[in-house]
Design a protein around this motif. Sequence first.
Motif, PDB file in Angstrom:
ATOM      1  N   SER A 103      44.520   1.625  31.981  1.00 40.46           N
ATOM      2  CA  SER A 103      43.209   1.072  31.618  1.00 40.46           C
ATOM      3  C   SER A 103      43.141   0.569  30.186  1.00 40.46           C
ATOM      4  O   SER A 103      42.403  -0.371  29.884  1.00 40.46           O
ATOM      5  CB  SER A 103      42.129   2.137  31.792  1.00 40.46           C
ATOM      6  OG  SER A 103      41.864   2.289  33.145  1.00 40.46           O
ATOM      7  N   ASP A 104      43.914   1.210  29.293  1.00 39.22           N
ATOM      8  CA  ASP A 104      43.828   0.860  27.869  1.00 39.22           C
ATOM      9  C   ASP A 104      44.733  -0.312  27.495  1.00 39.22           C
ATOM     10  O   ASP A 104      44.426  -1.045  26.559  1.00 39.22           O
ATOM     11  CB  ASP A 104      44.203   2.063  27.004  1.00 39.22           C
ATOM     12  CG  ASP A 104      43.213   3.194  27.198  1.00 39.22           C
ATOM     13  OD1 ASP A 104      42.014   2.897  27.376  1.00 39.22           O
ATOM     14  OD2 ASP A 104      43.637   4.363  27.206  1.00 39.22           O
ATOM     15  N   THR A 119      40.654 -12.609  27.078  1.00 38.64           N
ATOM     16  CA  THR A 119      41.406 -11.432  27.499  1.00 38.64           C
ATOM     17  C   THR A 119      40.509 -10.190  27.490  1.00 38.64           C
ATOM     18  O   THR A 119      39.755  -9.980  26.537  1.00 38.64           O
ATOM     19  CB  THR A 119      42.588 -11.228  26.529  1.00 38.64           C
ATOM     20  OG1 THR A 119      43.393 -12.398  26.578  1.00 38.64           O
ATOM     21  CG2 THR A 119      43.436 -10.047  26.910  1.00 38.64           C
ATOM     22  N   TYR A 120      40.575  -9.405  28.552  1.00 39.21           N
ATOM     23  CA  TYR A 120      39.818  -8.151  28.653  1.00 39.21           C
ATOM     24  C   TYR A 120      40.786  -7.002  28.881  1.00 39.21           C
ATOM     25  O   TYR A 120      41.782  -7.158  29.599  1.00 39.21           O
ATOM     26  CB  TYR A 120      38.842  -8.198  29.844  1.00 39.21           C
ATOM     27  CG  TYR A 120      37.820  -9.304  29.733  1.00 39.21           C
ATOM     28  CD1 TYR A 120      36.563  -9.072  29.191  1.00 39.21           C
ATOM     29  CD2 TYR A 120      38.122 -10.602  30.154  1.00 39.21           C
ATOM     30  CE1 TYR A 120      35.628 -10.096  29.078  1.00 39.21           C
ATOM     31  CE2 TYR A 120      37.204 -11.631  30.044  1.00 39.21           C
ATOM     32  CZ  TYR A 120      35.955 -11.370  29.501  1.00 39.21           C
ATOM     33  OH  TYR A 120      35.040 -12.389  29.391  1.00 39.21           O
ATOM     34  N   ARG A 121      40.496  -5.854  28.304  1.00 36.09           N
ATOM     35  CA  ARG A 121      41.241  -4.643  28.666  1.00 36.09           C
ATOM     36  C   ARG A 121      40.774  -4.248  30.063  1.00 36.09           C
ATOM     37  O   ARG A 121      39.583  -4.363  30.389  1.00 36.09           O
ATOM     38  CB  ARG A 121      40.924  -3.497  27.704  1.00 36.09           C
ATOM     39  CG  ARG A 121      41.713  -3.507  26.406  1.00 36.09           C
ATOM     40  CD  ARG A 121      41.405  -2.269  25.559  1.00 36.09           C
ATOM     41  NE  ARG A 121      39.971  -1.968  25.518  1.00 36.09           N
ATOM     42  CZ  ARG A 121      39.371  -1.041  26.261  1.00 36.09           C
ATOM     43  NH1 ARG A 121      40.061  -0.287  27.095  1.00 36.09           N
ATOM     44  NH2 ARG A 121      38.072  -0.858  26.157  1.00 36.09           N
ATOM     45  N   LEU A 126      36.686  -2.086  34.687  1.00 32.72           N
ATOM     46  CA  LEU A 126      36.480  -1.001  35.652  1.00 32.72           C
ATOM     47  C   LEU A 126      36.366   0.338  34.919  1.00 32.72           C
ATOM     48  O   LEU A 126      37.282   1.161  34.953  1.00 32.72           O
ATOM     49  CB  LEU A 126      37.618  -0.957  36.691  1.00 32.72           C
ATOM     50  CG  LEU A 126      37.355  -0.057  37.896  1.00 32.72           C
ATOM     51  CD1 LEU A 126      36.218  -0.600  38.753  1.00 32.72           C
ATOM     52  CD2 LEU A 126      38.605   0.098  38.747  1.00 32.72           C
ATOM     53  N   PRO A 127      35.219   0.544  34.257  1.00 33.63           N
ATOM     54  CA  PRO A 127      35.036   1.823  33.557  1.00 33.63           C
ATOM     55  C   PRO A 127      34.712   2.940  34.555  1.00 33.63           C
ATOM     56  O   PRO A 127      34.292   2.649  35.672  1.00 33.63           O
ATOM     57  CB  PRO A 127      33.838   1.551  32.640  1.00 33.63           C
ATOM     58  CG  PRO A 127      33.084   0.455  33.305  1.00 33.63           C
ATOM     59  CD  PRO A 127      34.074  -0.361  34.093  1.00 33.63           C
ATOM     60  N   TYR A 128      34.903   4.176  34.150  1.00 29.95           N
ATOM     61  CA  TYR A 128      34.586   5.338  35.007  1.00 29.95           C
ATOM     62  C   TYR A 128      35.188   5.180  36.398  1.00 29.95           C
ATOM     63  O   TYR A 128      34.518   5.351  37.404  1.00 29.95           O
ATOM     64  CB  TYR A 128      33.068   5.539  35.114  1.00 29.95           C
ATOM     65  CG  TYR A 128      32.374   5.602  33.771  1.00 29.95           C
ATOM     66  CD1 TYR A 128      32.527   6.720  32.952  1.00 29.95           C
ATOM     67  CD2 TYR A 128      31.612   4.533  33.307  1.00 29.95           C
ATOM     68  CE1 TYR A 128      31.930   6.780  31.711  1.00 29.95           C
ATOM     69  CE2 TYR A 128      31.003   4.584  32.066  1.00 29.95           C
ATOM     70  CZ  TYR A 128      31.172   5.704  31.267  1.00 29.95           C
ATOM     71  OH  TYR A 128      30.578   5.767  30.041  1.00 29.95           O
TER      72      TYR A 128
END
Length: 139
Positions: A103-104, A119-121, A126-128
Amino acid sequence: MDYTELCKTADEARKNSYCVYSGFSVGAALLTPDGRVYTGCNIENAAYPAGICAERTAFCKAISEGEREFRAIAVAGGRIGEAPDDAFPCGVCRQFMNEFVDSDSFEVIIVHRDLSYTTYRFGELLPYSFGSKILKKEL
Ligand code: THU
């Protein structure tokens, strides 16, 4: 391959899209830490839910070839014959990818109309999340 090239590769992968129902073609280019690239496109079906998205096509190709580590995926989607237009991965694809990415550090690259990108991490998209960790907990 740098991210600009990865975006071009994702856009080129749209050419093979089978999107006779939606008219929306999506291409993906998945990069491994060793620099290998797996492409994918969306493949629709007369029985609509049987279709598959570009991102999962790319992941399935890579995983079935033995890849297990991934660095980034570029996604280019838009109406067929038109420029890509900020298509984000659907919820099913986010969950599918969650199984195989960190995720990181894993990056999702969204291709804009002029082939520039943002760009997205993965963790931002998709948190949690529900993932394998919780299933491995001692009962
Ligand atoms: N699609 C993808 O390939 N990836 C996504 O993340 C979003 C949607 C495809 C599925 C379908 O073939 C078309 O776009 C319209 O929903």
